[in-house]
Design a protein around this motif. Sequence first.
Motif, PDB file in Angstrom:
ATOM      1  N   GLU A  81       0.879  -1.182   0.000  1.00 20.55           N
ATOM      2  CA  GLU A  81       0.000   0.000   0.000  1.00 20.55           C
ATOM      3  C   GLU A  81       0.908   1.222   0.000  1.00 20.55           C
ATOM      4  O   GLU A  81       2.122   1.100   0.202  1.00 20.55           O
ATOM      5  N   THR A  83       0.349   4.326   1.823  1.00 21.04           N
ATOM      6  CA  THR A  83       0.309   5.283   2.935  1.00 21.04           C
ATOM      7  C   THR A  83       1.612   5.333   3.752  1.00 21.04           C
ATOM      8  O   THR A  83       2.158   6.429   3.951  1.00 21.04           O
ATOM      9  N   ARG A 112       0.103  -7.498  -3.208  1.00 16.02           N
ATOM     10  CA  ARG A 112      -0.376  -8.273  -2.053  1.00 16.02           C
ATOM     11  C   ARG A 112      -0.607  -9.704  -2.512  1.00 16.02           C
ATOM     12  O   ARG A 112      -1.263  -9.930  -3.541  1.00 16.02           O
ATOM     13  N   GLU A 114      -2.676 -12.109  -2.375  1.00 17.17           N
ATOM     14  CA  GLU A 114      -4.065 -12.470  -2.048  1.00 17.17           C
ATOM     15  C   GLU A 114      -4.535 -13.528  -3.023  1.00 17.17           C
ATOM     16  O   GLU A 114      -3.894 -13.792  -4.043  1.00 17.17           O
ATOM     17  N   TYR A 121      -6.238  -8.706  -7.346  1.00 15.02           N
ATOM     18  CA  TYR A 121      -5.027  -9.155  -8.016  1.00 15.02           C
ATOM     19  C   TYR A 121      -3.850  -9.091  -7.054  1.00 15.02           C
ATOM     20  O   TYR A 121      -3.955  -8.509  -5.977  1.00 15.02           O
ATOM     21  N   GLN A 126      -3.057   1.620  -7.452  1.00 11.72           N
ATOM     22  CA  GLN A 126      -3.849   2.561  -6.642  1.00 11.72           C
ATOM     23  C   GLN A 126      -3.621   4.006  -7.065  1.00 11.72           C
ATOM     24  O   GLN A 126      -2.520   4.379  -7.490  1.00 11.72           O
ATOM     25  N   GLU A 130      -3.053  11.743   0.264  1.00 18.62           N
ATOM     26  CA  GLU A 130      -2.806  11.894   1.701  1.00 18.62           C
ATOM     27  C   GLU A 130      -2.646  13.383   2.002  1.00 18.62           C
ATOM     28  O   GLU A 130      -2.042  14.110   1.219  1.00 18.62           O
ATOM     29  N   ARG A 257     -11.890  -1.252   8.667  1.00 16.64           N
ATOM     30  CA  ARG A 257     -10.803  -1.292   7.681  1.00 16.64           C
ATOM     31  C   ARG A 257      -9.648  -2.167   8.155  1.00 16.64           C
ATOM     32  O   ARG A 257      -9.347  -2.243   9.322  1.00 16.64           O
ATOM     33  N   TYR A 261      -3.648   1.512  11.384  1.00 18.60           N
ATOM     34  CA  TYR A 261      -3.341   2.896  11.764  1.00 18.60           C
ATOM     35  C   TYR A 261      -4.553   3.825  11.889  1.00 18.60           C
ATOM     36  O   TYR A 261      -4.412   4.967  12.289  1.00 18.60           O
ATOM     37  N   TYR A 262      -5.740   3.337  11.556  1.00 16.84           N
ATOM     38  CA  TYR A 262      -6.867   4.269  11.514  1.00 16.84           C
ATOM     39  C   TYR A 262      -7.298   4.766  12.889  1.00 16.84           C
ATOM     40  O   TYR A 262      -7.290   4.025  13.877  1.00 16.84           O
ATOM     41  N   ALA A 279     -15.341  -2.786  -3.119  1.00 17.23           N
ATOM     42  CA  ALA A 279     -14.820  -1.514  -2.585  1.00 17.23           C
ATOM     43  C   ALA A 279     -13.964  -0.854  -3.664  1.00 17.23           C
ATOM     44  O   ALA A 279     -12.891  -1.352  -4.003  1.00 17.23           O
ATOM     45  N   GLY A 302      -6.357  10.210   4.420  1.00 18.15           N
ATOM     46  CA  GLY A 302      -6.278   9.991   2.971  1.00 18.15           C
ATOM     47  C   GLY A 302      -7.125   8.818   2.547  1.00 18.15           C
ATOM     48  O   GLY A 302      -7.875   8.257   3.342  1.00 18.15           O
ATOM     49  N   GLY A 306      -8.698   1.658  -6.060  1.00 17.90           N
ATOM     50  CA  GLY A 306      -8.100   0.626  -6.908  1.00 17.90           C
ATOM     51  C   GLY A 306      -8.418   0.927  -8.370  1.00 17.90           C
ATOM     52  O   GLY A 306      -9.589   0.995  -8.743  1.00 17.90           O
TER      53      GLY A 306
HETATM   54  P1  HAM Z   1      -7.136  -0.564   1.140  1.00 20.43           P
HETATM   55  O1  HAM Z   1      -8.579  -0.592   1.529  1.00 20.43           O
HETATM   56  O2  HAM Z   1      -6.297  -1.713   1.556  1.00 20.43           O
HETATM   57  O3  HAM Z   1      -6.550   0.783   1.725  1.00 20.43           O
HETATM   58  O4  HAM Z   1      -7.014  -0.404  -0.431  1.00 20.43           O
HETATM   59  C1  HAM Z   1      -7.647   0.667  -1.096  1.00 20.43           C
HETATM   60  C2  HAM Z   1      -8.274   0.200  -2.378  1.00 20.43           C
HETATM   61  O5  HAM Z   1      -7.313  -0.482  -3.183  1.00 20.43           O
HETATM   62  C3  HAM Z   1      -9.396  -0.814  -2.213  1.00 20.43           C
HETATM   63  O6  HAM Z   1     -10.622  -0.164  -1.930  1.00 20.43           O
HETATM   64  C4  HAM Z   1      -9.424  -1.471  -3.584  1.00 20.43           C
HETATM   65  O7  HAM Z   1     -10.126  -0.656  -4.506  1.00 20.43           O
HETATM   66  C5  HAM Z   1      -7.965  -1.488  -3.965  1.00 20.43           C
HETATM   67  N1  HAM Z   1      -7.366  -2.800  -3.667  1.00 20.43           N
HETATM   68  C6  HAM Z   1      -6.882  -3.263  -2.498  1.00 20.43           C
HETATM   69  N2  HAM Z   1      -6.403  -4.514  -2.632  1.00 20.43           N
HETATM   70  C7  HAM Z   1      -6.582  -4.869  -3.920  1.00 20.43           C
HETATM   71  C8  HAM Z   1      -6.292  -6.039  -4.703  1.00 20.43           C
HETATM   72  N3  HAM Z   1      -5.678  -7.101  -4.181  1.00 20.43           N
HETATM   73  N4  HAM Z   1      -6.641  -6.029  -6.017  1.00 20.43           N
HETATM   74  C9  HAM Z   1      -7.244  -4.957  -6.577  1.00 20.43           C
HETATM   75  N5  HAM Z   1      -7.534  -3.829  -5.890  1.00 20.43           N
HETATM   76  C10 HAM Z   1      -7.210  -3.775  -4.580  1.00 20.43           C
HETATM   77  C11 HAM Z   1      -5.261   1.182   1.572  1.00 20.43           C
HETATM   78  O8  HAM Z   1      -4.468   0.660   0.836  1.00 20.43           O
HETATM   79  C12 HAM Z   1      -4.924   2.444   2.350  1.00 20.43           C
HETATM   80  N6  HAM Z   1      -3.512   2.765   2.128  1.00 20.43           N
HETATM   81  C13 HAM Z   1      -5.825   3.585   1.931  1.00 20.43           C
HETATM   82  C14 HAM Z   1      -5.532   4.853   2.664  1.00 20.43           C
HETATM   83  C15 HAM Z   1      -4.828   5.924   2.189  1.00 20.43           C
HETATM   84  N7  HAM Z   1      -5.874   5.144   3.903  1.00 20.43           N
HETATM   85  C16 HAM Z   1      -5.426   6.355   4.232  1.00 20.43           C
HETATM   86  N8  HAM Z   1      -4.787   6.813   3.197  1.00 20.43           N
END
Ligand code: HAM
Length: 421
Positions: A81, A83, A112, A114, A121, A126, A130, A257, A261-262, A279, A302, A306
């Motif tokens: 990610e 952040t 990731r 997953e 994926y 992304q 922030e 979430r 850190y939230y 999402a 922030g 995706g």
């Molecule tokens: P997150 O919810 O883990 O948050 O990911 C944000 C978005 O990334 C998800 O809503 C989704 O659209 C996309 N996403 C996550 N994982 C995948 C995946 N494996 N494949 C496709 N799309 C994916 C964060 O990453 C935090 N850093 C968000 C944030 C920024 N919070 C504060 N600032």
Amino acid sequence: MMIPSVRGTRDILPGEVERWAFVEATARRVFEQYGYFEIRTPIIEREELFSKGTGETTDIVQKEMYAFTDKGGERITLRPEATPSMVRAFVEHALEQAMAVPKLYAIGPMFRYERPQKGRYRQFHQLDVEVFGIADASVDAEVIDLAWSLVSALGISGVDLAINSVGCAACRPAFSAALVAALGDDVGKLCADCQRRAVTNPLRIFDCKVPGDQAVIDALPHSVDYLCGECRQHFDAVRASLDLYRIPYTVSHRLVRGLDYYTRTTFEILSGQIGAQNAILGGGRYDGLVKQLGGPDRVGIGFAAGIERLVLALPEELAVSAPRPDVFVAALGEAARFSSFELLRDLRRAGLNAQIEYEGRSLKSQMKRADRLKAPLVFVLGEDELARGEIGVKHMATSTQESIPRAEAVAYVLRTVGGKR
Ligand code: HAM
């Protein structure tokens, strides 16, 4: 034998890539309209940035990181990610001093491990924004409004905004204790992950996807009922601003979430049209993270969207065009062929998209190529035209033909495509 791509990764091919470019260009425009500046951070980071930042007890850190020891013996990971990287850059470069307002955005791949499925994926992309150092609830509402504006600028409809407040360091312990108390003996009925979470970080129980656990989890207490006075006031102020912006939302009690850190505000925008991974973006406030990662005591908030999911949610009828030639140059005979490259050069120097067939094939196959490339105009250069200092012009849509002086070729195309560029 052909070597296939890695599971969970995708090639974004011509035809689809134009939709990606549209999403990225729209995002840049909207982010900049809200006062954000672009930053680009490395794809590899130290593993501890995420174990400390994203959190030891999260699925991301426990199960999903592409982490390895590099040749120098350092623990490195592909970023899961953005952040923590943004926080690191904010601290490392003292952006608080360097920028009038530290509002940053980044676009890039995340990794990731997953289980891949539609919309999920192992390499995904992304759009991340922030903002640092502003505690006021008005910035929470602005960040949510930015997310809402992005989705609407992309023409995506059928979305829902869910918000929640997960409290702060002061009120979290009481909520965690309430979760453990409410679980009581039911803990033994939950999956092994949840039994571990109940001990290490009860809030993470809400991340559980195991169907058999859901009835117990749905009956757990709500974080909003355990907020301290300040968190309650903050949440009320965010809601009042969202009402002012006329952005509809629901309060979703399970929206804690999956990252540690939230604090206070969390939110997600969900699409009803892209399948189970619904999402399209998520984010929230993280008031302790900058300090946690060795920086000054600064708050932050922030979200990340995706790109794969945004592209899936784009309106089907969205017209995004692939690049196509303004003119195709066809040549017959060696001398004309040689001269046609000079014509090609003149057209390109004038900023036009001009294409050619390189191998001296028949006129029929050159015309076929022009047709496949969707060129509206074909310049035909044969020995006769060459001798007369002329060029034959064919308009593909109408099949009309004419001759023009070679010297006027560039001006002719500029005039013809002028209105369309
Ligand atoms: P997150 O919810 O883990 O948050 O990911 C944000 C978005 O990334 C998800 O809503 C989704 O659209 C996309 N996403 C996550 N994982 C995948 C995946 N494996 N494949 C496709 N799309 C994916 C964060 O990453 C935090 N850093 C968000 C944030 C920024 N919070 C504060 N600032």
